[in-house]
Design a protein around this motif. Sequence first.
Motif, PDB file in Angstrom:
ATOM      1  N   ALA A 269      -1.899  11.018   5.688  1.00  0.00           N
ATOM      2  CA  ALA A 269      -1.465  12.309   5.154  1.00  0.00           C
ATOM      3  C   ALA A 269      -2.657  13.141   4.682  1.00  0.00           C
ATOM      4  O   ALA A 269      -2.716  14.358   4.901  1.00  0.00           O
ATOM      5  CB  ALA A 269      -0.478  12.095   4.008  1.00  0.00           C
ATOM      6  N   ILE A 270      -3.620  12.498   4.034  1.00  0.00           N
ATOM      7  CA  ILE A 270      -4.826  13.202   3.578  1.00  0.00           C
ATOM      8  C   ILE A 270      -5.652  13.651   4.774  1.00  0.00           C
ATOM      9  O   ILE A 270      -6.177  14.776   4.805  1.00  0.00           O
ATOM     10  CB  ILE A 270      -5.658  12.296   2.649  1.00  0.00           C
ATOM     11  N   GLN A 271      -5.769  12.800   5.780  1.00  0.00           N
ATOM     12  CA  GLN A 271      -6.528  13.158   6.974  1.00  0.00           C
ATOM     13  C   GLN A 271      -5.912  14.373   7.663  1.00  0.00           C
ATOM     14  O   GLN A 271      -6.628  15.273   8.124  1.00  0.00           O
ATOM     15  CB  GLN A 271      -6.582  11.968   7.944  1.00  0.00           C
ATOM     16  N   ARG A 272      -4.583  14.417   7.742  1.00  0.00           N
ATOM     17  CA  ARG A 272      -3.922  15.569   8.362  1.00  0.00           C
ATOM     18  C   ARG A 272      -4.169  16.842   7.550  1.00  0.00           C
ATOM     19  O   ARG A 272      -4.416  17.915   8.121  1.00  0.00           O
ATOM     20  CB  ARG A 272      -2.423  15.298   8.485  1.00  0.00           C
ATOM     21  N   TRP A 273      -4.128  16.708   6.240  1.00  0.00           N
ATOM     22  CA  TRP A 273      -4.363  17.881   5.386  1.00  0.00           C
ATOM     23  C   TRP A 273      -5.786  18.403   5.562  1.00  0.00           C
ATOM     24  O   TRP A 273      -6.009  19.615   5.628  1.00  0.00           O
ATOM     25  CB  TRP A 273      -4.104  17.521   3.924  1.00  0.00           C
ATOM     26  N   LEU A 274      -6.736  17.499   5.654  1.00  0.00           N
ATOM     27  CA  LEU A 274      -8.136  17.911   5.823  1.00  0.00           C
ATOM     28  C   LEU A 274      -8.352  18.591   7.172  1.00  0.00           C
ATOM     29  O   LEU A 274      -9.121  19.555   7.271  1.00  0.00           O
ATOM     30  CB  LEU A 274      -9.048  16.693   5.688  1.00  0.00           C
ATOM     31  N   LYS A 275      -7.700  18.104   8.199  1.00  0.00           N
ATOM     32  CA  LYS A 275      -7.827  18.750   9.514  1.00  0.00           C
ATOM     33  C   LYS A 275      -7.264  20.161   9.474  1.00  0.00           C
ATOM     34  O   LYS A 275      -7.767  21.065  10.166  1.00  0.00           O
ATOM     35  CB  LYS A 275      -7.107  17.923  10.581  1.00  0.00           C
ATOM     36  N   ALA A 276      -6.225  20.377   8.680  1.00  0.00           N
ATOM     37  CA  ALA A 276      -5.638  21.717   8.559  1.00  0.00           C
ATOM     38  C   ALA A 276      -6.456  22.616   7.643  1.00  0.00           C
ATOM     39  O   ALA A 276      -6.209  23.829   7.586  1.00  0.00           O
ATOM     40  CB  ALA A 276      -4.206  21.603   8.034  1.00  0.00           C
ATOM     41  N   HIS A 277      -7.422  22.044   6.929  1.00  0.00           N
ATOM     42  CA  HIS A 277      -8.285  22.820   6.016  1.00  0.00           C
ATOM     43  C   HIS A 277      -9.743  22.457   6.310  1.00  0.00           C
ATOM     44  O   HIS A 277     -10.381  21.718   5.539  1.00  0.00           O
ATOM     45  CB  HIS A 277      -7.930  22.515   4.562  1.00  0.00           C
TER      46      HIS A 277
END
Length: 361
Positions: A269-277
Motif C-alpha cells: 500500500a505504501i509502495q503504491r502511494w509513493l508511485k502515485a506521488h
Amino acid sequence: MPIAAAREIVLTDQERAVLEGFARRRKSARGLAQRSQIVLEAAAGRTNTEIAQRLRVSRPTVTRWRNRFVERRVDGLLDEPRPGRPRTITDEDVEAVVVKTLESTPKDATHWSTRSMAKEAGLTQNAVLRIWHAYGLQPHRQEKWKLSKDPLFVDKVHDVVGLYLNPPERAVVLCVDEKSQIQALDRTAPILPMRPGTPERVTHDYKRFGTSSLYAALDVRSGQVISALHQRHRAVEFKKFLQRIDKAVPADLDVHLVLDNSSTHKTPAIQRWLKAHPRFVLHFTPTSSSWINLVERWFAELTRKLLQRSAHRSVRKLNMDITNWVATWNEDPKPFTWTKSSDEILESIAIRCNETNRSEH
C-alpha cells in the motif's frame, strides 16, 4: 587586527613515532594525547582553525601547543613541574594503578572502585581518584554500542549524510520516525513540589492509562516539525502521515524522507502511494543506526523536557500536552546541525572495529 600565520611544523621520523604513540596509547593522559594530536594535525598542513574544529578545542589552545612544540619540540608538550611539596606517589605507583584498572578486576566485583583500588595499590582513595581523572578512567561507567551489519551501510551513510550537508535544490529534507508506545502515566501519590534544599519528589510506582504513538517529520533546514498522533503504529497510520506531509509541503518542492527500515514503511500500500506521488524520495538509514536520523535527537528533547517527568491520567491529556509542546517548538524551531562528513564517520567506525578486534584476541 590581522591573525598571525601559523608556525610550520616538520617532524622527524622519531618525533612522529613518539607523538603517534602518545596519541594512541591507552595509558597516555588525555591532555598529552590531545596535544600530540594537535601537533600531528599541524604537521599534516592543517590550519589552527581546522585543527580546532576537528578536535573540538579552542583556537588559542591549538596555537599555544603548536608554538610550544616549535620552541621545545616533544618536551614542550609535557606538563611542567609545579611548586608544592615533593611527590609521594612514584611513576611506578601510577602505572600500576592504570594497568590494574585497565587489565584486571577485583575478586568480588565486575569493576574497581576507589576504595577497592586504594586497598589493592596501598594508596589513598583521593590518590586513586586523581590518577583515574588524569588518565580519563571511569570504571563505574558503562556505555552501550552496536555496529550495524547492514551490507549497504557505507552507501546509506554517504546518502543520508550527503542530504544533511548538501541538501538538494527545490526540495525539503525531512527526518521521519515514530515514537511508539508513549505511556500515559500517573504516580500513585501526589508529586511533592521542590522546596529550598529539597528536590521534587515522586513515588517510585505509577498507574498506566494507555498509550499513544507520535509520528514526526523534522525539517533539517528549518527545524520545523510536522507531527501526528495515533493510537496505533501500522502502515495505515504511516500512510495517513505521508498524506499529512504531502499537504504541508508546497507542491513545487520535492520531498526527501530519511527514515528507518520498519516494515510499515515498505508495504504494498505504501509502495503504491509513493508511485502515485513521485516527488517523494525515500532514503533508508542503515539497520541499527538510529543515531543517523536527526529526528531521534528531537525525540530526545521531547522526552527530556516533557515526557520524562510529566503525569497524565488519560491518553487524551497526554496527546494534548504533546500537541502543545510541538506547537511551542514550532514557534521558535532550532535545527540540529550535522557536522561530521561521511568519511569521518566511517573512519571513526573503522577505529571502533579495530578496537573490537584487538579486544577479542
